[in-house]
Design a protein around this motif. Structure first.
Motif, PDB file in Angstrom:
ATOM      1  N   ALA A   1       0.842  -1.204   0.000  1.00  0.00           N
ATOM      2  CA  ALA A   1       0.000   0.000   0.000  1.00  0.00           C
ATOM      3  C   ALA A   1       0.869   1.244   0.000  1.00  0.00           C
ATOM      4  CB  ALA A   1      -0.896   0.007   1.231  1.00  0.00           C
ATOM      5  N   THR A   2       0.535   2.183  -0.886  1.00  0.00           N
ATOM      6  CA  THR A   2       1.177   3.489  -0.876  1.00  0.00           C
ATOM      7  C   THR A   2       0.105   4.529  -0.537  1.00  0.00           C
ATOM      8  OG1 THR A   2       0.847   3.727  -3.268  1.00  0.00           O
ATOM      9  CG2 THR A   2       2.982   2.884  -2.522  1.00  0.00           C
ATOM     10  N   ASN A   3       0.489   5.537   0.217  1.00  0.00           N
ATOM     11  CA  ASN A   3      -0.452   6.557   0.669  1.00  0.00           C
ATOM     12  C   ASN A   3      -0.073   7.924   0.124  1.00  0.00           C
ATOM     13  OD1 ASN A   3      -1.892   4.737   2.361  1.00  0.00           O
ATOM     14  ND2 ASN A   3      -0.235   4.897   3.848  1.00  0.00           N
ATOM     15  N   GLU A   4      -1.093   8.723  -0.163  1.00  0.00           N
ATOM     16  CA  GLU A   4      -0.907  10.098  -0.608  1.00  0.00           C
ATOM     17  C   GLU A   4      -1.825  10.986   0.229  1.00  0.00           C
ATOM     18  OE1 GLU A   4      -1.737  12.868  -4.549  1.00  0.00           O
ATOM     19  OE2 GLU A   4      -2.137  10.730  -4.622  1.00  0.00           O
ATOM     20  N   SER A   5      -1.283  12.034   0.816  1.00  0.00           N
ATOM     21  CA  SER A   5      -2.079  12.975   1.607  1.00  0.00           C
ATOM     22  C   SER A   5      -2.214  14.290   0.863  1.00  0.00           C
ATOM     23  CB  SER A   5      -1.413  13.236   2.958  1.00  0.00           C
ATOM     24  OG  SER A   5      -1.397  12.066   3.726  1.00  0.00           O
TER      25      SER A   5
ATOM     26  N   ASP B   1     -12.096  22.146   0.798  1.00  0.00           N
ATOM     27  CA  ASP B   1     -12.508  22.759   2.065  1.00  0.00           C
ATOM     28  C   ASP B   1     -11.351  22.878   3.055  1.00  0.00           C
ATOM     29  OD1 ASP B   1     -15.164  22.946   1.159  1.00  0.00           O
ATOM     30  OD2 ASP B   1     -15.533  20.861   1.757  1.00  0.00           O
ATOM     31  N   GLY B   2     -10.145  22.431   2.655  1.00  0.00           N
ATOM     32  CA  GLY B   2      -8.982  22.511   3.523  1.00  0.00           C
ATOM     33  C   GLY B   2      -8.838  21.345   4.479  1.00  0.00           C
ATOM     34  N   VAL B   3      -9.659  20.301   4.307  1.00  0.00           N
ATOM     35  CA  VAL B   3      -9.591  19.125   5.170  1.00  0.00           C
ATOM     36  C   VAL B   3      -8.583  18.141   4.586  1.00  0.00           C
ATOM     37  CG1 VAL B   3     -10.904  17.206   6.132  1.00  0.00           C
ATOM     38  CG2 VAL B   3     -11.998  19.436   5.846  1.00  0.00           C
ATOM     39  N   ARG B   4      -7.700  17.643   5.444  1.00  0.00           N
ATOM     40  CA  ARG B   4      -6.677  16.701   4.989  1.00  0.00           C
ATOM     41  C   ARG B   4      -7.316  15.351   4.664  1.00  0.00           C
ATOM     42  NH1 ARG B   4      -1.628  16.632   4.197  1.00  0.00           N
ATOM     43  NH2 ARG B   4      -1.238  18.573   5.271  1.00  0.00           N
ATOM     44  N   GLN B   5      -7.007  14.848   3.471  1.00  0.00           N
ATOM     45  CA  GLN B   5      -7.512  13.561   3.002  1.00  0.00           C
ATOM     46  C   GLN B   5      -6.318  12.642   2.727  1.00  0.00           C
ATOM     47  OE1 GLN B   5     -10.820  12.834   2.662  1.00  0.00           O
ATOM     48  NE2 GLN B   5     -11.341  14.894   3.364  1.00  0.00           N
ATOM     49  N   THR B   6      -6.534  11.339   2.861  1.00  0.00           N
ATOM     50  CA  THR B   6      -5.503  10.355   2.539  1.00  0.00           C
ATOM     51  C   THR B   6      -6.058   9.378   1.521  1.00  0.00           C
ATOM     52  OG1 THR B   6      -4.552  10.525   4.747  1.00  0.00           O
ATOM     53  CG2 THR B   6      -3.971   8.570   3.471  1.00  0.00           C
ATOM     54  N   LYS B   7      -5.305   9.155   0.462  1.00  0.00           N
ATOM     55  CA  LYS B   7      -5.691   8.211  -0.588  1.00  0.00           C
ATOM     56  C   LYS B   7      -4.698   7.059  -0.569  1.00  0.00           C
ATOM     57  CE  LYS B   7      -6.368   7.905  -5.555  1.00  0.00           C
ATOM     58  NZ  LYS B   7      -6.264   8.630  -6.824  1.00  0.00           N
ATOM     59  N   THR B   8      -5.203   5.834  -0.531  1.00  0.00           N
ATOM     60  CA  THR B   8      -4.357   4.642  -0.511  1.00  0.00           C
ATOM     61  C   THR B   8      -4.495   3.893  -1.827  1.00  0.00           C
ATOM     62  OG1 THR B   8      -4.614   4.426   1.881  1.00  0.00           O
ATOM     63  CG2 THR B   8      -3.860   2.474   0.694  1.00  0.00           C
ATOM     64  N   GLU B   9      -3.367   3.538  -2.428  1.00  0.00           N
ATOM     65  CA  GLU B   9      -3.333   2.725  -3.648  1.00  0.00           C
ATOM     66  C   GLU B   9      -2.669   1.391  -3.301  1.00  0.00           C
ATOM     67  OE1 GLU B   9      -4.478   3.403  -6.675  1.00  0.00           O
ATOM     68  OE2 GLU B   9      -4.983   5.516  -6.372  1.00  0.00           O
ATOM     69  N   TRP B  10      -3.233   0.293  -3.810  1.00  0.00           N
ATOM     70  CA  TRP B  10      -2.672  -1.041  -3.574  1.00  0.00           C
ATOM     71  C   TRP B  10      -1.968  -1.530  -4.829  1.00  0.00           C
ATOM     72  CZ3 TRP B  10      -2.239  -3.455   0.963  1.00  0.00           C
ATOM     73  CH2 TRP B  10      -2.986  -2.953   2.021  1.00  0.00           C
TER      74      TRP B  10
END
Length: 84
Positions: A32-36, A41-50
């Motif tokens: 898994a690799t993660n991208e923040s 709206d300025g809210v921090r999100q995290t996207k995970t790719e497998w």
């Protein structure tokens, strides 16, 4: 040039080791690799790719022995897609 470098975490229970009919070792594991980022709206999100990783030979045996779930790894390899 076909080259990719990934840094992420091992998923599942680590690498699954098998051998071909000729006796060559092959290990498979998911990573898994993660991208923040911040959304609009300025809210921090995290996207995970497998990613599905395949390793051959002595390196496959090494991966099966030392990689476990949650272990941080860096992979440098060529990118390929299987046909199903």
């Amino acid at each position: 040039m076909n080259k990719v470098m990934l840094t992420g975490y091992v998923g599942s229970d680590g690498a699954e080791l098998n051998y071909t009919a000729s006796g060559r070792a092959v290990a498979n594991f998911r990573m898994a690799t993660n991208e923040s980022y911040k959304d609009k709206d300025g809210v921090r999100q995290t996207k995970t790719e497998w990613h599905r990783i395949t390793v051959w030979g002595n390196k496959a045996e090494f991966c099966a022995k030392y990689l476990g779930k949650g272990r941080l790894v860096q992979v440098e390899a060529k990118l390929g897609y299987g046909k199903y």
